[in-house]
Design an enzyme around this catalytic site. Structure first.
Site, PDB file in Angstrom:
ATOM      1  N   ASP A  91      41.013  55.273  33.435  1.00 20.93           N
ATOM      2  CA  ASP A  91      41.347  54.159  33.322  1.00 20.93           C
ATOM      3  C   ASP A  91      41.774  53.720  34.173  1.00 20.93           C
ATOM      4  O   ASP A  91      42.823  53.069  33.412  1.00 20.93           O
ATOM      5  CB  ASP A  91      39.864  53.586  32.130  1.00 20.93           C
ATOM      6  CG  ASP A  91      39.659  51.988  32.425  1.00 20.93           C
ATOM      7  OD1 ASP A  91      39.402  51.384  34.032  1.00 20.93           O
ATOM      8  OD2 ASP A  91      39.560  51.230  31.739  1.00 20.93           O
ATOM      9  N   GLU A 125      41.573  43.786  37.347  1.00 21.78           N
ATOM     10  CA  GLU A 125      40.080  43.988  36.458  1.00 21.78           C
ATOM     11  C   GLU A 125      39.966  43.917  35.635  1.00 21.78           C
ATOM     12  O   GLU A 125      38.825  43.264  34.498  1.00 21.78           O
ATOM     13  CB  GLU A 125      39.687  45.392  37.199  1.00 21.78           C
ATOM     14  CG  GLU A 125      38.139  46.407  36.892  1.00 21.78           C
ATOM     15  CD  GLU A 125      37.736  46.666  35.892  1.00 21.78           C
ATOM     16  OE1 GLU A 125      37.026  46.181  35.105  1.00 21.78           O
ATOM     17  OE2 GLU A 125      38.770  46.690  35.181  1.00 21.78           O
ATOM     18  N   GLU A 126      41.540  44.857  35.023  1.00 20.99           N
ATOM     19  CA  GLU A 126      41.220  44.659  33.007  1.00 20.99           C
ATOM     20  C   GLU A 126      41.143  43.104  32.216  1.00 20.99           C
ATOM     21  O   GLU A 126      41.296  42.660  31.587  1.00 20.99           O
ATOM     22  CB  GLU A 126      42.182  45.574  32.520  1.00 20.99           C
ATOM     23  CG  GLU A 126      41.956  46.543  32.988  1.00 20.99           C
ATOM     24  CD  GLU A 126      41.221  47.404  32.012  1.00 20.99           C
ATOM     25  OE1 GLU A 126      40.636  46.757  31.266  1.00 20.99           O
ATOM     26  OE2 GLU A 126      40.850  48.416  32.382  1.00 20.99           O
TER      27      GLU A 126
END
Length: 362
Positions: A91, A125-126
């Site tokens: 990820d 994104e996180e």
């Protein structure tokens, strides 16, 4: 490609500065392969935009190099068999590495391209994606079809649940803790609400990918003394709704319920995001599924994600957006890894899909 991935994983990119460092590494790698690209900055966050090819259709590959916090040893990647371990392997630095490698390949075959291929590498994104993927879309950088390389075991996630986050304030009446019958406990009102919440109509929605919405009681804050009946309780819900549902209907049902307990209770939306509803008959999806089956020698699987990704920003422009990436496990966990052979297959699939003419659905 795998060495490049290991170098990326070794960069501790769980902070803004670390994510920007990882982004600069990607930029240096692209430059070393004579791939023109832009490094764009927005509110301290860096992102890459690169494109190649021409034609009436555009495919965007999107990947992020920021990761959730990990222990220092997780940034020392190591290989065991067909697995590469480390924070961000699955990820989603593996997806980024494969996208960069595929972009390098097609750069040398640009005369064969009949469509534009755009590479986006982002750094937040996180933490929501608004400053990078969201910013790129605001700048007009979208496409007809978008692949976010999140880990999906080489399955195609054509849908994802929408999000609505709702804060509710329950009001009661304070009293001495030894005489609670003289007050109205706001905490008790909140759990009475929660019990009834599960009977509301929106909780039964389903489709072919989802049996029901996801309801998470995420926050609760109330009370500061043992000897006082609390007259104020704030709770926060994270609702992941099924594609086809409207967040406004969910808000209205929750508001009606809260006010039936006390007309002075307040309900507010903290944030919302649309569901992803890319259809199975989308021509890009069909082409990608066929190529995936050919490369993996397995039937391609389409499914729906419970979580959300940066696909939501591109979907707002009307793009068909999916999550599709390599195999791995335990992302955000202590034993995160990616399957190396799947990273290689993923790069092959992206390359072939880029070189295959797609036709927009009419």
């Amino acid at each position: 490609m795998i060495e490049m991935l290991k170098n990326l994983v070794a960069i501790k990119s769980d902070t803004e500065s670390g994510a920007n460092e990882a982004l600069r590494y990607c930029s240096t790698w692209l430059t070393s392969h004579d791939i023109p690209h832009q490094v764009i900055e927005n509110d301290g966050r860096l992102m890459i935009h690169a494109e190649i090819g021409q034609g009436s259709t555009t495919i965007v590959w999107n990947g992020h190099v920021d990761v959730v916090p990990g222990k220092i040893e997780q940034f020392n990647p190591y290989i065991e068999g067909d697995r590469l371990y480390g924070r961000g392997t699955a990820d989603m630095k593996a997806g980024v590495a494969a996208m960069m490698e595929a972009f390098r390949r097609i750069s040398s075959l640009k005369d064969q391209l009949q469509q534009r291929i755009v590479l986006h590498i982002v750094t937040d994104e996180e933490t929501g994606g608004r400053k990078t993927s969201g910013h790129l879309v605001e700048l007009g950088h979208s496409g007809d079809f978008v692949i976010c390389g999140e880990p999906t075991h080489l399955k195609l996630s054509v849908q994802s649940k929408g999000i609505v986050q709702i804060n509710i304030t329950f009001l009661g009446k304070a009293a001495h803790g030894s005489r609670p019958w003289e007050g109205n406990n706001a905490i008790e009102a909140s759990y009475a609400f929660h019990e009834k919440l599960m009977t509301l109509p929106f909780t039964t929605a389903s489709n072919s990918y989802y049996e029901y919405p996801s309801i998470n009681l995420a926050k609760i804050q109330a009370g500061d003394r043992y000897n006082v009946v609390p007259d104020h309780c704030e709770v926060g819900y994270d609702i992941r709704f099924v594609p086809g549902q409207k967040w406004q209907d969910i808000l209205q049902q929750m508001t009606d319920l809260a006010r039936s307990i006390n007309p002075l209770n307040t309900v507010k939306v903290r944030g919302k995001s649309p569901a992803i509803t890319t259809t199975e008959d989308n021509s890009f999806v069909q082409t990608l599924a066929r190529i995936t089956a050919d490369v993996t020698q397995k039937e391609a699987i389409l499914f729906g994600q419970h979580g959300a990704a940066d696909t939501r920003y591109y979907a707002k422009t009307g793009a068909g957006a999916i999550e599709f990436g390599p195999s791995g496990d335990d992302w955000h966990g202590p034993e995160e890894y990616v399957v190396i052979s799947s990273v290689k297959q993923y790069a092959d699939i992206l390359t072939k899909h880029a070189l295959t003419r797609n036709h927009l659905n009419i």
